[in-house]
Design an enzyme around this catalytic site. Structure first.
Site, PDB file in Angstrom:
ATOM      1  N   LYS A   1      -8.769   7.465 -19.113  1.00  0.00           N
ATOM      2  CA  LYS A   1      -8.787   7.442 -20.440  1.00  0.00           C
ATOM      3  C   LYS A   1      -8.153   7.295 -21.326  1.00  0.00           C
ATOM      4  O   LYS A   1      -7.183   6.619 -21.454  1.00  0.00           O
ATOM      5  CB  LYS A   1      -9.606   9.467 -19.908  1.00  0.00           C
ATOM      6  CG  LYS A   1     -10.641   9.061 -18.898  1.00  0.00           C
ATOM      7  CD  LYS A   1     -11.584   8.417 -19.497  1.00  0.00           C
ATOM      8  CE  LYS A   1     -12.527   7.654 -18.613  1.00  0.00           C
ATOM      9  NZ  LYS A   1     -12.879   8.391 -16.845  1.00  0.00           N
TER      10      LYS A   1
ATOM     11  N   TYR B   1     -17.022  17.315 -14.655  1.00  0.00           N
ATOM     12  CA  TYR B   1     -17.660  15.448 -15.058  1.00  0.00           C
ATOM     13  C   TYR B   1     -18.405  15.743 -13.712  1.00  0.00           C
ATOM     14  O   TYR B   1     -18.494  15.958 -12.448  1.00  0.00           O
ATOM     15  CB  TYR B   1     -16.285  15.194 -15.058  1.00  0.00           C
ATOM     16  CG  TYR B   1     -16.720  13.736 -14.132  1.00  0.00           C
ATOM     17  CD1 TYR B   1     -17.484  12.834 -15.326  1.00  0.00           C
ATOM     18  CD2 TYR B   1     -16.226  12.907 -13.121  1.00  0.00           C
ATOM     19  CE1 TYR B   1     -17.466  11.058 -15.061  1.00  0.00           C
ATOM     20  CE2 TYR B   1     -16.230  11.418 -13.027  1.00  0.00           C
ATOM     21  CZ  TYR B   1     -17.057  11.040 -13.378  1.00  0.00           C
ATOM     22  OH  TYR B   1     -17.368   9.458 -13.375  1.00  0.00           O
TER      23      TYR B   1
ATOM     24  N   ASP C   1      -8.113  19.724 -14.131  1.00  0.00           N
ATOM     25  CA  ASP C   1      -8.480  17.998 -14.034  1.00  0.00           C
ATOM     26  C   ASP C   1      -7.834  18.195 -15.733  1.00  0.00           C
ATOM     27  O   ASP C   1      -9.156  18.990 -16.598  1.00  0.00           O
ATOM     28  CB  ASP C   1     -10.203  17.682 -14.446  1.00  0.00           C
ATOM     29  CG  ASP C   1     -10.230  16.379 -14.499  1.00  0.00           C
ATOM     30  OD1 ASP C   1      -9.677  15.913 -15.202  1.00  0.00           O
ATOM     31  OD2 ASP C   1     -11.460  16.088 -13.509  1.00  0.00           O
TER      32      ASP C   1
ATOM     33  N   ARG D   1       0.727  -0.926  -0.045  1.00  0.00           N
ATOM     34  CA  ARG D   1      -0.076   0.413   0.310  1.00  0.00           C
ATOM     35  C   ARG D   1       0.919   1.338  -0.119  1.00  0.00           C
ATOM     36  O   ARG D   1       0.843   2.498  -0.954  1.00  0.00           O
ATOM     37  CB  ARG D   1      -1.099  -0.052   0.720  1.00  0.00           C
ATOM     38  CG  ARG D   1      -1.639   1.672   1.625  1.00  0.00           C
ATOM     39  CD  ARG D   1      -3.017   1.572   2.596  1.00  0.00           C
ATOM     40  NE  ARG D   1      -3.274   0.449   3.522  1.00  0.00           N
ATOM     41  CZ  ARG D   1      -2.244   0.717   4.768  1.00  0.00           C
ATOM     42  NH1 ARG D   1      -1.636   1.432   4.510  1.00  0.00           N
ATOM     43  NH2 ARG D   1      -1.941  -0.710   5.443  1.00  0.00           N
TER      44      ARG D   1
HETATM   45  N1  PLP Z   1     -12.273  13.518 -14.558  1.00  0.00           N
HETATM   46  C1  PLP Z   1     -12.998  13.512 -15.983  1.00  0.00           C
HETATM   47  C2  PLP Z   1     -12.586  14.845 -16.578  1.00  0.00           C
HETATM   48  C3  PLP Z   1     -13.483  12.300 -16.180  1.00  0.00           C
HETATM   49  O1  PLP Z   1     -14.319  12.567 -17.331  1.00  0.00           O
HETATM   50  C4  PLP Z   1     -13.558  11.236 -15.463  1.00  0.00           C
HETATM   51  C5  PLP Z   1     -14.591  10.241 -15.367  1.00  0.00           C
HETATM   52  O2  PLP Z   1     -14.962   9.953 -16.321  1.00  0.00           O
HETATM   53  C6  PLP Z   1     -13.238  11.265 -13.641  1.00  0.00           C
HETATM   54  C7  PLP Z   1     -12.439  12.233 -13.703  1.00  0.00           C
HETATM   55  C8  PLP Z   1     -13.265  10.746 -13.205  1.00  0.00           C
HETATM   56  O3  PLP Z   1     -12.159   9.225 -13.375  1.00  0.00           O
HETATM   57  P1  PLP Z   1     -12.494   7.482 -13.355  1.00  0.00           P
HETATM   58  O4  PLP Z   1     -13.552   7.332 -13.511  1.00  0.00           O
HETATM   59  O5  PLP Z   1     -11.389   6.963 -13.327  1.00  0.00           O
HETATM   60  O6  PLP Z   1     -12.603   7.909 -11.260  1.00  0.00           O
END
Ligand code: PLP
Length: 381
Positions: free
Chosen positions: A196, A98, A171, A46
Site C-alpha cells: 500500500k 481488514y 497493523d 530464501r
Molecule cells: N492489512 C491491511 C490493513 C490491508 O488493507 C491489507 C490489504 O488490503 C493487508 C493487511 C494485507 O496485505 P497484502 O494484500 O499485502 O497481503
C-alpha cells in the site's frame, strides 16, 4: 536523521563491488562459496538477499524499530506473527479489521486451537479488560481501521497490555510510518501491507514486520526462512524506490483526502463521511495526538443505502478506478460489502458499520480539483 532523510539513506550504502549508489537488484537464488561454509554472509536466496536486507533495515529505521523482516505479502507477514503463538493461546483483536486478516484468524487459525475475540476498541479500557484471561497473549489492532477509519488509542492499549503481560501488534498499513509510529508509543510489533502506501505505486505485493525484541526477531526470521514466503529482489528494489518519496506522497494524499472529505460532507446525496480529521469524529483528539496528519483514506455512505446505489456511484467515476487495494499514487474506489469485506458475515459487517452503500476511497495524489469533479459527476448519476 529526520524522516525525509531516513527514507533515502537509512540502511542504504553504495554497492561495495561497484559503488552503485542505488541498491542493486540481486536477482540470484544462491551464492558461490570458496569452500564449504566459507561464504560472504549469503548462502541461499530464501535465507538472505542483499536487496531484501537493505529494505528490511530501511523499514526498521522508518518505524523506529531495531529489526525489520519482509515477506511476500502483508498477509504472509500477519501469518508469521500468528505462528509465534501456541495452541490454546488467545488473541484480542479489534473488530474493525481488514477482511483478509479476519479470514486468516477465523478460518485459518481457529482450527489449530487459537482463539480470537473481536471487540470494538474505540474505548480500549471497556473493551479489552473483560476479555483478558490466563491464555491471552496478544492484542491486535488496526488504526486507522479499514474501512470505517476508526481510531484506536495505541498508548491506552499498550498500557492495558503491559499491566497484563500481553504483547501488542499494530497493523500500521493505513497510516504508514510517516503518519504514525506505534513502536514509539510502546507497541511490540508493527505489521505492514507494504503493498500500500509504503511502496505506493500499485506495482508490488509486499509485507513487513518490525520489532525491537531479539527473540521475536529470531523467530520471525526462522519462519521467513522455514516457510519461504519471501519477497523477490525486484519487488524489494521497487519498494525501496517507492519509499524514497513516501513523505512527499503522503503529504499530498492527506491534503487531497481532507479536500474530498469536506466536499462529500456537504453533498446532498451523501449520508455519513468517515475521516478522522473531522472534529466531530469520535476519536479525533486521539488521531490528532498520535498521527502527523489524518491520512488519505475516506469512506462514506449514501442516503439511498442499497448495494445497487453504491455500485451505481462506483461504476460512474472516471478517474477513481474501481479496484481492490489502496495507498497508490492513483485514486481508487471500492465497495467493502462486496470486495474487501465480502468474507465477513453480514451480521458482523453491519455491526461494524459497513453498510450496503458504504464506499471506500483511497485518495491518490492527482490534482484535487479533478478528483472532486469526478466524484461530483458520479454522485449525479
Ligand atoms: N492489512 C491491511 C490493513 C490491508 O488493507 C491489507 C490489504 O488490503 C493487508 C493487511 C494485507 O496485505 P497484502 O494484500 O499485502 O497481503
Amino acid at each position: 536523521m529526520k524522516f525525509g532523510t531516513k527514507v533515502i539513506h537509512a540502511g542504504i550504502t553504495p554497492d561495495p563491488s561497484t559503488g552503485a549508489i542505488m541498491t542493486p537488484i540481486y536477482q540470484t537464488s544462491t551464492y558461490v562459496q570458496a569452500a564449504p561454509g566459507d561464504h560472504q554472509g549469503y548462502e541461499y536466496g530464501r535465507t538472505q538477499n542483499p536487496t531484501r536486507n537493505a529494505l528490511q533495515q530501511n523499514l526498521a529505521a522508518l518505524e523506529g524499530a531495531r529489526f525489520g523482516v519482509c515477506f511476500a505479502s502483508g498477509m504472509a507477514a500477519t501469518d508469521t506473527i500468528i505462528r509465534l503463538l501456541e495452541p490454546g493461546d488467545e488473541v484480542i483483536a479489534a473488530s474493525d479489521l481488514y477482511g483478509g486478516t479476519y479470514r486468516l484468524f477465523t478460518k485459518g487459525y481457529e482450527r489449530y486451537g487459537l482463539k480470537f475475540h473481536f471487540t470494538d476498541m474505540t474505548d480500549p479500557a471497556a473493551a479489552i479488560a473483560p476479555l483478558i484471561n490466563a491464555n491471552t497473549k496478544l492484542i491486535w489492532i488496526e488504526t486507522p481501521s479499514n474501512p470505517m477509519l476508526n481510531i484506536i488509542d495505541i498508548e491506552a492499549v499498550v498500557k492495558i497490555a503491559k499491566a497484563n503481560g500481553l504483547k501488542v501488534c499494530v497493523d500500521n498499513t493505513f497510516a504508514s510510518p510517516y503518519l504514525q509510529q506505534p513502536m514509539r508509543l510502546g507497541a511490540d510489533i508493527v505489521v505492514h501491507s507494504a503493498t500500500k502506501y509504503i511502496n505506493g505505486h500499485s506495482d508490488v505485493i509486499m509485507g513487513a514486520v518490525l520489532c525491537d525484541d531479539e527473540e521475536i526477531h529470531e523467530r520471525l526470521c526462522f519462519y521467513q526462512n522455514a516457510v519461504g514466503a519471501v519477497p523477490g529482489p525486484m519487488d524489494c528494489f521497487l519498494t525501496l524506490r517507492g519509499i524514497k518519496t513516501l513523505h512527499l506522497r503522503i503529504e499530498q494524499h492527506c491534503k487531497n483526502g481532507a479536500a474530498i472529505a469536506h466536499f462529500l460532507r456537504d453533498h446532498a446525496a451523501v449520508d455519513k463521511v468517515h475521516w478522522p480529521g473531522f472534529e466531530d469524529h469520535t476519536n479525533h483528539a486521539i488521531a490528532a495526538r498520535q498521527m502527523r496528519h489524518f491520512g488519505g483514506m475516506v469512506s462514506f455512505s449514501l442516503k439511498k443505502d442499497t448495494l445497487a446505489d453504491g455500485v451505481r456511484v462506483m461504476s460512474a467515476t472516471k478517474l477513481f478506478a474501481l479496484a481492490e487495494s489502496l495507498g497508490g499514487v492513483e485514486s481508487l474506489i471500492g465497495h467493502p460489502a462486496t470486495m474487501t469485506h465480502a468474507s465477513i458475515p453480514l451480521e458482523e459487517r453491519l455491526k461494524t458499520g459497513v453498510v450496503d452503500s458504504l464506499i471506500r476511497l483511497s485518495v491518490g495524489i492527482e490534482d484535487p480539483d479533478d478528483l472532486i469533479a469526478d466524484l461530483a459527476q458520479a454522485l449525479e448519476h
